[in-house]
Motif scaffolding. Structure first.
Motif, PDB file in Angstrom:
ATOM      1  N   GLY A 146       0.825  -1.211   0.000  1.00  0.00           N
ATOM      2  CA  GLY A 146       0.000   0.000   0.000  1.00  0.00           C
ATOM      3  C   GLY A 146       0.848   1.245   0.000  1.00  0.00           C
ATOM      4  N   ALA A 179      -6.080   0.466   1.243  1.00  0.00           N
ATOM      5  CA  ALA A 179      -4.965   1.039   2.014  1.00  0.00           C
ATOM      6  C   ALA A 179      -5.366   2.335   2.706  1.00  0.00           C
ATOM      7  N   SER A 182      -5.650  -4.718   3.535  1.00  0.00           N
ATOM      8  CA  SER A 182      -4.555  -3.868   3.076  1.00  0.00           C
ATOM      9  C   SER A 182      -3.324  -4.062   3.951  1.00  0.00           C
TER      10      SER A 182
END
Length: 539
Positions: A150, A373, A399
């Motif tokens: 991310g 993210a 994420s």
């Protein structure tokens, strides 16, 4: 007569070096006598020292760099440490610590590992691959560094990801280390910090795109298959625009897959199968809302739809109606005209929703999946609303690294009064809530991608169709025990990853033989044959 220069070369070769474990006879034969302390050790003794030394470092990133140095010194010892301490070591050599290692790659660069191919070498990739001394590479993990975890564009610093992934191919599923090759395609970076960094190791130029980019990737794919005709190529952490196009271009022509699209989907689907054992009902009964609409989101949504279509005998278009996407501009619906191709197939008839909470209130999903993210996006209001709608809300915060997780395990259990069925992309500690102990487990791609690779290379498959990923997800779900579910674990313990990988590899290989995807005859005892093909660290 021995050659001391040759002996020194052996000590510098991580694939040949045994360090203090060279026997008295080997020290004389190989010309390494005098270059080592007198004591001859076993691999087990070396591993105990290495683990003890690793644990003296207080920070995960320090442990990462120590293990990286060990990896570059003695691969057998490195994999002995990893295999025997997989739950402790995996978060260090893989997510979340590998993300920090990538960010620090250029500033901590000591020794190259793998292959670096830049756009400057366009037209010469075949010659570069000829420089690789391994003549039997089975698995390549390749990235262009554009979307590392991310963290965004890491450029050439993203090499830590292919290195970490391939370490797990070896540790989890027994792909021999000398048969793996990490590759970075350096086409520049659009990260302004790296462009301004005098220590950045890659090309300090903006990313090449368009025809020049596609021609470079095509040249690499053709050259790699020419050099190693049976090689599996795993695409890793490409940006959305390139990832979908490259997968569509090559998936029916070559043995390849995209881990962010297909591997993530495979392990997430397992999480749903496990959750169904708790809630009852079928996959087709679910309504899934994704926070995010990129590779992971559409990959998971598509595999869920493929599974539903396969199990219910319905058209894939109908199955896709169980999945909704929410991107940076709101709920993905049919009325929107700004959607890319991979989003349009999930653009259903629905009312607009500008916030994720509003989308939950409107759609009343049984599950939410975070792959955008956005740290703490699954807050008390979001999880509280899911808990008001569902007796056992499914909450997947996938994420990574940990700093990008949509919620922590503790948040999921606290905000749902202990009712959430939770999985994450990065590891979380055990949670004690209201007198109950929860053991949250990662929806970690390492459960499946090493086993998929082991199976595909074992049977010498020419391509990897969707059925292979469904077979892997279903087998992994079978390995989740009732005791796991009772503790809130939707996945089995990673400490059992070797037998887990064996079982998944057998299931995927069985599918390949059944569907005519394999080259050669099926062994009489397939499980034994796959087990025998798996590397185990030893001198």
């Amino acid at each position: 007569m021995t050659c001391s220069r040759c002996g020194q070369d052996i000590l510098r070769d991580p694939l040949q070096n045994r360090g203090s474990a060279f026997t008295e006879e080997q020290r004389d034969q190989l010309g390494v006598r005098g270059f080592l302390p007198a004591r001859v050790e076993t691999l087990e003794e070396q591993a105990r020292r290495a683990v003890a030394f690793m644990r003296t470092f207080p920070m995960p990133i320090q442990r990462y760099f120590y293990l990286d140095a060990l990896h570059n010194t003695n691969e057998t010892l490195f994999f002995k440490v990893v295999c025997d301490n997989i739950e402790e070591v995996m978060p260090i050599i893989y997510t979340p610590t590998v993300g920090e290692a990538c960010q620090k790659f250029s500033h901590n660069f000591l020794q190259a590992r793998g292959l670096f191919i830049s756009v400057k070498e366009k037209g010469q990739i075949g010659k570069i691959l000829d420089n690789v001394k391994q003549d039997d590479v089975e698995v390549i993990v390749v990235t262009d560094g554009q979307r590392i975890l991310g963290l965004g564009d890491q450029g050439v610093n993203g090499m830590g990801i292919p290195v970490g992934k391939l370490a797990l191919y070896t540790a989890c599923a027994g792909v021999a280390p000398e048969k793996t090759l990490p590759v970075v395609i350096d086409v520049g970076t659009n990260n302004p910090a790296y462009l301004a960094d005098p220590l950045y190791m890659g090309l300090r130029q903006e990313r090449v795109s368009g025809a020049a980019y596609d021609e470079l990737i095509d040249e690499f794919m053709v050259a790699a298959r020419k050099r190693w005709p049976n090689v599996l190529i795993q695409f890793e952490d490409f940006g959305n625009a390139n990832a979908f196009r490259l997968l569509a271009r090559w998936k029916d022509k070559s043995l390849c897959f995209n881990d962010d699209i297909q591997g993530t989907a495979c392990v997430a689907l397992t999480g749903f199968y496990s959750a169904m054992r708790v809630t009852g009902g079928k996959l087709a009964d679910q309504r899934v809302l994704f926070l995010g609409a990129g590779e992971a989101a559409t990959g998971i949504a598509n595999l869920i739809a493929e599974a539903i279509a396969d199990e219910e005998g319905m058209p894939i278009e109908e199955a896709r109606k169980r999945c909704y996407l929410f991107d940076s501009k709101g709920l993905v619906i049919a009325q929107r005209t700004d959607l890319s191709a991979h989003k349009r197939q999930f653009a259903h008839e629905a009312q607009p929703a500008e916030s994720f909470l509003q989308a939950i209130q409107q759609l009343r999903p049984t599950a939410i999946v975070g792959v955008a993210a956005q740290q703490n996006a699954f807050n008390s209001m979001v999880i509280g609303e899911m808990s008001a709608i569902n007796e056992r809300p499914i909450v997947f915060a996938l994420s990574n690294p940990t700093s990008k997780a949509e919620c922590t395990a503790e948040m999921a259990y606290q905000f749902s009064n202990g009712r959430a069925l939770f999985a994450s992309g990065s590891p979380f500690d055990v949670v004690n809530y209201n007198g109950k102990t929860f053991v949250p487990r990662q929806g970690n791609n390492s459960y499946v991608f090493p086993a998929l690779g082991r199976a595909a290379t074992f049977v010498k498959a020419k391509t990897m169709p969707t059925g292979m990923f469904l077979a892997a997800a279903r087998k992994l779900a079978e390995l989740v025990s009732e005791e796991d579910l009772e503790r809130g674990s939707l996945y089995p313990s990673l400490s059992d990853i070797r037998p887990i990988s064996e079982a998944i590899a057998v299931a995927v290989a069985e599918y390949a033989y059944e569907k005519g995807l394999a080259c050669g005859e099926k062994p009489q005892d397939l499980p034994a044959a796959i087990k025998a093909s798996m590397y185990t660290p030893g001198y």
